[in-house]
Design a protein around this motif. Structure first.
Motif, mmCIF file in Angstrom:
data_model
loop_
_atom_site.group_PDB
_atom_site.id
_atom_site.type_symbol
_atom_site.label_atom_id
_atom_site.label_comp_id
_atom_site.label_asym_id
_atom_site.label_seq_id
_atom_site.Cartn_x
_atom_site.Cartn_y
_atom_site.Cartn_z
ATOM 1 N N UNK A 34 79.609 76.263 45.640
ATOM 2 C CA UNK A 34 78.420 75.531 46.065
ATOM 3 C C UNK A 34 77.148 76.342 45.818
ATOM 4 N N UNK A 35 77.166 77.633 46.129
ATOM 5 C CA UNK A 35 75.978 78.454 45.902
ATOM 6 C C UNK A 35 75.753 78.672 44.408
ATOM 7 N N UNK A 36 76.830 78.709 43.631
ATOM 8 C CA UNK A 36 76.696 78.834 42.177
ATOM 9 C C UNK A 36 75.970 77.616 41.609
ATOM 10 N N UNK A 37 76.398 76.434 42.026
ATOM 11 C CA UNK A 37 75.753 75.200 41.569
ATOM 12 C C UNK A 37 74.290 75.171 42.022
ATOM 13 N N UNK A 38 74.041 75.592 43.266
ATOM 14 C CA UNK A 38 72.674 75.630 43.778
ATOM 15 C C UNK A 38 71.809 76.556 42.933
ATOM 16 N N UNK A 39 72.350 77.717 42.567
ATOM 17 C CA UNK A 39 71.622 78.645 41.716
ATOM 18 C C UNK A 39 71.303 78.043 40.360
ATOM 19 N N UNK A 40 72.269 77.348 39.779
ATOM 20 C CA UNK A 40 72.033 76.713 38.484
ATOM 21 C C UNK A 40 70.941 75.645 38.572
ATOM 22 N N UNK A 41 71.057 74.781 39.579
ATOM 23 C CA UNK A 41 70.117 73.661 39.664
ATOM 24 C C UNK A 41 68.723 74.125 40.077
ATOM 25 N N UNK A 42 68.638 75.105 40.985
ATOM 26 C CA UNK A 42 67.325 75.650 41.335
ATOM 27 C C UNK A 42 66.701 76.347 40.129
ATOM 28 N N UNK A 65 58.682 80.586 42.734
ATOM 29 C CA UNK A 65 59.333 80.379 44.039
ATOM 30 C C UNK A 65 60.746 79.812 43.864
ATOM 31 N N UNK A 66 60.903 78.849 42.968
ATOM 32 C CA UNK A 66 62.223 78.274 42.723
ATOM 33 C C UNK A 66 63.148 79.296 42.064
ATOM 34 N N UNK A 67 62.603 80.171 41.249
ATOM 35 C CA UNK A 67 63.420 81.237 40.659
ATOM 36 C C UNK A 67 63.953 82.168 41.748
ATOM 37 N N UNK A 68 63.114 82.461 42.738
ATOM 38 C CA UNK A 68 63.565 83.311 43.843
ATOM 39 C C UNK A 68 64.695 82.633 44.615
ATOM 40 N N UNK A 69 64.565 81.322 44.829
ATOM 41 C CA UNK A 69 65.640 80.579 45.495
ATOM 42 C C UNK A 69 66.911 80.620 44.657
ATOM 43 N N UNK A 70 66.767 80.414 43.366
ATOM 44 C CA UNK A 70 67.930 80.448 42.466
ATOM 45 C C UNK A 70 68.586 81.822 42.479
ATOM 46 N N UNK A 71 67.779 82.880 42.519
ATOM 47 C CA UNK A 71 68.323 84.237 42.539
ATOM 48 C C UNK A 71 69.111 84.498 43.818
ATOM 49 N N UNK A 72 68.592 84.015 44.956
ATOM 50 C CA UNK A 72 69.318 84.195 46.219
ATOM 51 C C UNK A 72 70.672 83.476 46.168
#
Length: 330
Positions: free
Chosen positions: A91-99, A117-124
Motif C-alpha cells: 500500500x505504501x509502495x503504491x502511495x509512493x508511486x501515485x504521489x 511537497x508531493x515529492x516529499x510525501x512520495x519519498x516518505x
C-alpha cells in the motif's frame, strides 16, 4: 448464544450437521475478509498505479492531475486501516508511486512548490515501503523541479542522493538519476561532472533489461534517454551531439506526446542560437510554442521558451514574433 449452542452440539456429535455448516461459513467469511483486501483493494491499486504510469497519452496534464487526485480520495481511507506488514508495504509502495506521479504532473504544469511537497510525501511513502529503488526514483524526479526552475545546484545534490540510493547496479532509477545529474551539472557549468554523469547514464542504459526500458514514468526508455541527453548536450554547447540525440528522440516519440516534441524542438532552437542561426531559433520556438494547445502552453514549455527568448539579442529577426507568441499564450 444460539451459535455457541449449535457449535457445542456439533462438537458433541463429532462435527456434523448444522454445527459444521456454521463453522464452515465462519471460516469462509474469514478467508474472504483476509483475501478481499489483497484481491479487491491492493491488487486494484497496484494496477491503477501501473495504468497511470504510462503517462499522458495525449491527455492534458491538468486532466491527468485531477484524475490522480480523485483516486486519492479512495486511497486515503486504506492508509488509516490496520494491515499486515506485507500488505502495508504494498500500500505504501503504491502511495509512493501515485504521489510521485502527482508531483510529475505538477512540475510539468509549473507548480514547482506544490510538486516539491508531493515529492516529499512520495519519498516518505517510498521509505516506509522499504523500496530503495522507488525512493531513488522519487528523488531523481524531484531533482527535475529545481533543475527546470533555476536551481541547478539543488538539483545536482538531489540527483546525487538518488544515485547513491540506487547504487551501481543497472536499474531505471539509477539511469534516471545519472541523467538528471548530467543535466544539472551541465546547467550549472560543471562540465567535468556533467560528462562523467553522461558516461554513467550511457553505461547504465546499455545494460537495462527490456522491463527496465519500459516506456512509462517508472521506466527509462531509450526515448527518454535521448531527451535527457539532448538537454545536457544543449547546455554543454555540444550541438552536434545534441542534434543527434534530438533526432533520435523525435524518431522514438509517440505521436500524441505533444509536450515532449515541443521541448525537443525548443532544445533544437537553443542549439541553433548557440551556432549563430538566431533567426531560425526564434522562428522554430515561435512555431512550436504557438502550435501547442492552450493547456500545454504553461509550466515547462513556457519556461523553456521564455528562457530562449531572453537569450536572443534584441535585434534578432523574428524575436518580436516570438515575444508576441508568448504574450498571446500568457
Amino acid at each position: 448464544m444460539k451459535r455457541r449452542a449449535v457449535l457445542r452440539g456439533a462438537l458433541a456429535a463429532g462435527m456434523a450437521g448444522p454445527g459444521l455448516a456454521a463453522l464452515t461459513t465462519t471460516r469462509n467469511d474469514i478467508d474472504a475478509a483476509l483475501a478481499s483486501e489483497r484481491t479487491t483493494d491492493l491488487d486494484h491499486w497496484e494496477s491503477t498505479a501501473e495504468r497511470y504510469g504510462h503517462g499522458y497519452h495525449g491527455q492534458a496534464p491538468a486532466d491527468v492531475l485531477w484524475d490522480l487526485v480523485a483516486e486519492f480520495d479512495d486511497l486515503k481511507p486504506l492508509l488509516t486501516r490496520p494491515h499486515r506488514d506485507a500488505d502495508r508495504s504494498v500500500l505504501t509502495h503504491v502511495t509512493g508511486q501515485m504521489a510521485g506521479m502527482v508531483a510529475i504532473v505538477l512540475h510539468d504544469l509549473g507548480q514547482h512548490r506544490e510538486s516539491h511537497r508531493w515529492s516529499a510525501t512520495a519519498a516518505r511513502a517510498a521509505q516506509e515501503s522499504g523500496d530503495r529503488l522507488l525512493h531513488a526514483w522519487v528523488l531523481a524526479r524531484e531533482a527535475m523541479v529545481p533543475l527546470n526552475y533555476g536551481a541547478a545546484a539543488v538539483s545536482a545534490r538531489l540527483a546525487d542522493r538518488a544515485r547513491h540510493l540506487a547504487g551501481s547496479t543497472p536499474s531505471a532509477p539509477a539511469a534516471l538519476a545519472s541523467a538528471v545529474a548530467a543535466r544539472a551539472y551541465a546547467v550549472g557549468g560543471d562540465r567535468q561532472r556533467a560528462l562523467e554523469a553522461v558516461a554513467d547514464v550511457e553505461r547504465l542504459a546499455e545494460r537495462l533489461t527490456p522491463q527496465q526500458r519500459a516506456d512509462t514514468w517508472f521506466g527509462y526508455p531509450l526515448q527518454k534517454h535521448h531527451v535527457h541527453l539532448s538537454q545536457a548536450f544543449t547546455h554543454l554547447g555540444e550541438t552536434r551531439r545534441a542534434y543527434e540525440t534530438q533526432q533520435a528522440a523525435v524518431a522514438l516519440t509517440r505521436t500524441p506526446s505533444l509536450m515532449t516534441r515541443a521541448l525537443i524542438t525548443i532544445d533544437e532552437a537553443a542549439c541553433r542560437a548557440h551556432d549563430g542561426d538566431r533567426a531560425t531559433a526564434a522562428a522554430l520556438a515561435a512555431r512550436v510554442y504557438g502550435d501547442l494547445p492552450e493547456a500545454y502552453r504553461t509550466g515547462l514549455t513556457r519556461t523553456r521558451t521564455l528562457a530562449l527568448y531572453r537569450s536572443l539579442p534584441h535585434d534578432t529577426p523574428g524575436r518580436m514574433v516570438l515575444a508576441d507568441t508568448l504574450s498571446a499564450a500568457g
